[in-house]
Design an enzyme around this catalytic site. Structure first.
Site, PDB file in Angstrom:
ATOM      1  N   ASP A 262       0.886  -1.161   0.000  1.00  0.00           N
ATOM      2  CA  ASP A 262       0.000   0.000   0.000  1.00  0.00           C
ATOM      3  C   ASP A 262       0.924   1.210   0.000  1.00  0.00           C
ATOM      4  OD1 ASP A 262      -1.654   2.132   0.487  1.00  0.00           O
ATOM      5  OD2 ASP A 262      -2.821   1.159   2.052  1.00  0.00           O
ATOM      6  N   HIS A 263       1.036   1.885  -1.142  1.00  0.00           N
ATOM      7  CA  HIS A 263       2.085   2.895  -1.291  1.00  0.00           C
ATOM      8  C   HIS A 263       1.934   4.050  -0.303  1.00  0.00           C
ATOM      9  CE1 HIS A 263      -1.037   4.732  -3.877  1.00  0.00           C
ATOM     10  NE2 HIS A 263      -0.466   5.868  -3.566  1.00  0.00           N
ATOM     11  N   HIS A 325      -6.090   2.699   2.023  1.00  0.00           N
ATOM     12  CA  HIS A 325      -5.387   3.908   2.446  1.00  0.00           C
ATOM     13  C   HIS A 325      -5.966   4.517   3.722  1.00  0.00           C
ATOM     14  CE1 HIS A 325      -3.435   3.420  -1.263  1.00  0.00           C
ATOM     15  NE2 HIS A 325      -4.179   4.188  -2.028  1.00  0.00           N
TER      16      HIS A 325
END
Length: 574
Positions: A262-263, A325
């Site tokens: 999950d960047h 996110h």
């Protein structure tokens, strides 16, 4: 030294006397008279003083040896990963060209990758090695974080890049891949270490992982050689599919080999949140329901769906952002201090937070969750079409491009404190922020002030201007008492005079190092879906929404403002 004789045998000549060492008692001296027995030799320190002196002596010898090595001067402090092959599936796709390869190049340019490093790109399109390298260079010129591209660094990395053509569902592709990887190990000294990165469509994840298992490419060797797999989001499209995918991955790879990326977790401010909370004694004592009124987490994007209409039609804001996110950011804000700073301890605490989020009933979804879809409007002074006018989008689409939710965490630290989450496309600006709104002071002393100071606020900007802002009241200079709000603002760029690495650079390096702290675990993914699933299920039973519900270039539908206004609160202006 003369050979020692048995104790009962006379010595022809006295043996030389050996003086006791300051570090370790030496062998005993020879007998002064023929009848005197020899003292037994000590093999190791026996008293505390002898042990301390021996330790000091060893430390001094080691320090002298290190000091005599001029090559140690100026060595990097960063840990460099093991030699490895980076196997990039979906190398011809947009994600690989925009994010993954530019991140690998920056790691190479800054000397954070080992010399024995190889990038093997796997894709369906036929390319020669030279043709594909030329394609990557074109992408770097467009998407590299640092411009212009360092030609010498690129030439050096390009010599380590090769292309492997094949279909992801064809066993022959993986048989040839296994043979090629073994050849690279021998030729380049990569020691059997392999990182498989799946930058493909999510529908290809199970097939690729299954084929890797059938080809034996998941097997770690006893004499060394690790195997890891990085899986991009979205990880499933609901709880059932996430459980099924976890099961398929678990048939091939152990959980410690799996890195679900999950960047957002690689962004500098997100990583600094842990240091900010647990490395400073002044904040942790007030990080609870006694002092905090509520928390707001905002992810705003000024862009639309960027020609990804088909993808977004199946995803929407709930699956694209809320499930990963937003809940990831919430868990980092609300987690308890971990026992140790390692991957499992950190992720254990994050999972506890997500488990403590109260599941929403259909009535609560209708009351505490708002969805919206943008219509035509203006962004940055330019006219833009509505979502239903985007390419590959159903003209009667009911997909949400905006979501706002009020969530509660049922635990001792946060009981009764609302967390407000919102995300939207085509909002006025690009910004991601975590705002900690503190409670008002219990007794207002300065009633004669011209304006009432607002409660203290701590805001963490995750993008684009990464930093931290603290708002508090201060007296205006002059006669009388006039209290105004002032801010202390810290930004990474000005404070450290250095660029923050891209999130993908951080996460790829961590995967190569074997540090899973910033990656999500199987149970964490499933718990997050258990929160989102009831929301989507409730929407499916509702009448068609009145979309579009907000104009592009505004901050979302009015219902999102009402979500806070009914409790006397408002969204923070970003």
């Amino acid at each position: 030294m003369a050979r020692m004789k048995p104790a009962d045998a006379p010595a022809a000549d006295p043996a030389p006397v050996t003086a006791p060492s300051d570090a370790i008692a030496a062998a005993t001296t020879a007998p002064a008279a023929p009848a005197a027995p020899a003292t037994p030799k000590r093999d190791a320190p026996r008293t505390m003083r002898e042990l301390r002196l021996a330790t000091e002596a060893r430390r001094k010898v080691k320090a002298d040896r290190l000091a005599d090595n001029p090559l140690r001067e100026g060595l990097r402090l960063e840990r460099v990963p093991d030699p490895a092959i980076f196997v990039l599936f979906g190398a011809t796709g947009d994600l690989a060209h925009r994010k993954v390869v530019p991140a690998v190049f920056q790691l190479w340019r800054t000397h954070l990758l080992p010399h024995e490093f190889t990038l093997l790109c796997v894709g369906r399109r036929p390319y020669s090695d030279d043709a594909f390298r030329a394609e990557l260079k074109t992408s770097l010129d467009q998407f590299s974080r640092v411009q212009p591209v360092d030609a010498e660094a690129w030439d050096d990395l390009a010599s380590r890049i090769s292309y492997h053509h094949g279909d992801f569902s064809d066993p022959a592709t993986y048989a040839a891949l296994a043979e090629r990887l073994d050849g690279i190990d021998i030729e380049n000294g990569t020691r059997g270490n392999r990182l498989y990165y799946l930058a493909t469509q999510p529908s290809a994840f199970p097939e690729i992982i299954g084929q890797l298992g059938r080809a034996g490419l998941d097997h770690e060797r006893h004499e060394g050689g690790w195997r890891r797999v990085v899986i991009e989001k979205p990880f499933g499209r609901d709880l059932e599919s996430a459980v099924r995918l976890n099961r398929e991955v678990g048939k091939v790879f152990r959980e410690r080999q799996v890195y679900r990326i999950d960047h957002y977790l690689g962004k500098e401010t997100v990583r600094n949140l842990l240091v900010f909370r647990f490395g400073n004694g002044i904040f942790e004592p007030i990080w609870n329901r006694r002092h905090i009124d509520h928390v707001q987490i905002t992810v705003a994007e000024s862009i639309g769906i960027e020609a990804r209409g088909a993808f977004y039609e199946e995803t929407g804001a709930s699956r694209d952002f809320l499930q990963n996110h937003l809940l990831q950011l919430l868990s980092l804000v609300a987690m308890e201090p971990p026992a140790t700073f390692d991957a499992d301890a950190l992720r254990d605490e994050k999972v506890k937070v997500i488990r403590a989020i109260a599941e929403l009933s259909p009535a609560q979804v209708r009351r505490d969750v708002v969805r919206g879809q943008y219509g035509p409007g203006w962004v940055s002074g330019k006219p833009v079409v509505g979502y239903r006018g985007e390419p590959h989008v159903d003209p009667g689409s009911e997909t949400e491009t905006f979501i706002a939710a009020r969530l509660m965490i049922d635990d001792w630290r946060w009981s009764g404190i609302p967390f407000y989450l919102r995300m939207g496309k085509r909002l006025p600006k690009r910004a991601t922020e975590i705002a900690i709104q503190f409670k008002e002071v219990p007794h207002q002393l300065f009633r004669e002030s011209a304006s009432d100071p607002e409660p203290n606020l701590l805001a963490m900007r995750i993008q684009p201007d990464e930093g931290i802002m603290l708002r508090f009241g201060a007296k205006v200079p002059g006669l009388g008492i006039d209290v105004r709000n002032v801010t202390m603002d810290f930004t990474y760029g000005s404070a450290f005079q250095t660029d923050s690495p891209d999130a993908y650079e951080t996460l790829i390096l961590d995967a190569l190092l074997g540090d899973a702290s910033l990656f999500t675990r199987a149970d964490e993914v499933e718990q997050a879906w258990s929160i989102v699933d009831p929301i989507i299920a409730t929407w499916a039973e509702e009448p068609a929404p009145d979309f579009p519900s907000y104009e592009a270039g505004t901050w979302g539908p009015e219902a999102a403002d009402d979500l806070l206004a009914r409790e006397g609160r408002r969204w923070r202006r970003i």
